[in-house]
Design a protein around this motif. Structure first.
Motif, short mmCIF file in Angstrom:
data_model
loop_
_atom_site.label_atom_id
_atom_site.label_comp_id
_atom_site.label_asym_id
_atom_site.label_seq_id
_atom_site.Cartn_x
_atom_site.Cartn_y
_atom_site.Cartn_z
N GLY A 229 0.79 -1.22 0.00
CA GLY A 229 0.00 0.00 0.00
C GLY A 229 0.82 1.28 0.00
N VAL A 230 2.12 1.16 0.15
CA VAL A 230 2.99 2.34 0.15
C VAL A 230 3.62 2.46 -1.24
CG1 VAL A 230 5.05 3.41 1.14
CG2 VAL A 230 3.50 2.10 2.60
N GLU A 231 3.46 3.62 -1.84
CA GLU A 231 4.06 3.86 -3.15
C GLU A 231 5.20 4.85 -3.00
OE1 GLU A 231 1.48 4.63 -6.40
OE2 GLU A 231 -0.07 3.27 -5.64
N LEU A 232 6.39 4.42 -3.40
CA LEU A 232 7.57 5.27 -3.35
C LEU A 232 8.08 5.49 -4.77
CD1 LEU A 232 9.59 3.63 -0.41
CD2 LEU A 232 8.07 5.60 -0.30
N SER A 233 8.50 6.70 -5.04
CA SER A 233 9.12 7.00 -6.33
C SER A 233 10.47 6.29 -6.38
CB SER A 233 9.33 8.52 -6.46
OG SER A 233 10.36 8.94 -5.57
N PRO A 234 11.08 6.20 -7.57
CA PRO A 234 12.42 5.58 -7.64
C PRO A 234 13.43 6.24 -6.71
CG PRO A 234 11.49 5.76 -9.84
CD PRO A 234 10.56 6.50 -8.92
N ALA A 235 13.40 7.56 -6.60
CA ALA A 235 14.33 8.25 -5.70
C ALA A 235 14.03 7.91 -4.24
CB ALA A 235 14.26 9.76 -5.91
N GLU A 236 12.75 7.81 -3.90
CA GLU A 236 12.37 7.44 -2.54
C GLU A 236 12.74 6.00 -2.22
OE1 GLU A 236 8.55 10.45 -1.96
OE2 GLU A 236 8.23 8.47 -2.86
N ARG A 237 12.61 5.10 -3.21
CA ARG A 237 13.03 3.71 -3.01
C ARG A 237 14.54 3.64 -2.76
NH1 ARG A 237 9.76 -0.51 -3.78
NH2 ARG A 237 7.72 -0.07 -4.60
N LYS A 238 15.29 4.47 -3.47
CA LYS A 238 16.73 4.52 -3.28
C LYS A 238 17.05 4.96 -1.85
CE LYS A 238 20.93 6.44 -5.28
NZ LYS A 238 21.50 7.31 -6.31
N GLN A 239 16.34 5.96 -1.36
CA GLN A 239 16.54 6.43 0.00
C GLN A 239 16.16 5.34 1.02
OE1 GLN A 239 14.31 9.91 1.18
NE2 GLN A 239 15.70 10.33 2.87
N PHE A 240 15.09 4.62 0.76
CA PHE A 240 14.65 3.51 1.62
C PHE A 240 15.77 2.46 1.73
CE2 PHE A 240 12.46 -0.56 2.31
CZ PHE A 240 11.61 -0.25 3.36
N ARG A 241 16.30 2.06 0.59
CA ARG A 241 17.39 1.07 0.59
C ARG A 241 18.63 1.62 1.29
NH1 ARG A 241 15.48 0.48 -4.60
NH2 ARG A 241 17.19 1.72 -5.45
N SER A 242 18.92 2.89 1.05
CA SER A 242 20.10 3.51 1.65
C SER A 242 20.01 3.50 3.17
CB SER A 242 20.24 4.94 1.13
OG SER A 242 21.31 5.58 1.77
N ILE A 243 18.86 3.78 3.72
CA ILE A 243 18.69 3.78 5.18
C ILE A 243 18.95 2.39 5.73
CG2 ILE A 243 16.96 3.96 7.03
CD1 ILE A 243 15.82 6.39 5.44
N PHE A 244 18.37 1.37 5.11
CA PHE A 244 18.53 0.01 5.63
C PHE A 244 19.90 -0.60 5.32
CE2 PHE A 244 13.94 0.33 6.02
CZ PHE A 244 13.75 -0.22 7.27
N ARG A 245 20.61 -0.07 4.35
CA ARG A 245 21.97 -0.56 4.04
C ARG A 245 23.04 0.18 4.82
NH1 ARG A 245 21.10 -1.34 -2.35
NH2 ARG A 245 20.16 -3.40 -2.24
N GLY A 246 22.66 1.27 5.45
CA GLY A 246 23.59 2.04 6.28
C GLY A 246 23.61 1.50 7.70
#
Length: 119
Positions: free
Chosen positions: A38-55
């Protein structure tokens, strides 16, 4: 015993000014949680999502934090695009601190990011 070996023995915790502080490696190789249904993230937002969890934050956040991280990302996007209200900006700051995405937030959670001096 070296400082690193001592920290490993203590589960990544290190005494600092009489308090135990968890030292987080800068990179996390654990799997990134899926974006919640149910959550829609733009490609840039998905990148930020991954970045947070990979940091370093990926070492203490898991699937249970995915919704809050998405809210933080959406609020950040709104603030940066100029469509957020003052309330949105304030909530984004509060959430960043609560999640430990700021130095002060990490300190409040009893954590810090590993530095070259820790190696």
């Amino acid at each position: 015993m070296s400082q690193r070996a001592n920290e490993a023995r203590n589960g990544g915790f290190q005494a600092q000014n009489g308090a135990k502080v968890r030292v987080l490696p800068a990179i996390c190789d654990l799997p990134v949680p899926k974006v919640p249904d149910g959550v829609e993230l733009s490609p840039a937002e998905r990148k930020q999502f991954r970045s947070i969890f990979r940091g370093p934050y990926g070492h203490y956040m898991d699937d249970a934090h995915a919704h809050e991280v998405c809210v933080y990302i959406k609020l950040t996007s709104a603030v940066l695009s100029g469509v957020a209200s003052a309330w949105h900006a304030s909530e984004r700051t509060r959430l960043a601190h609560q999640l430990g995405l700021t130095p002060a937030g990490l300190k409040a959670l009893g954590m810090r990011i590993e530095t070259e001096d820790d190696a």
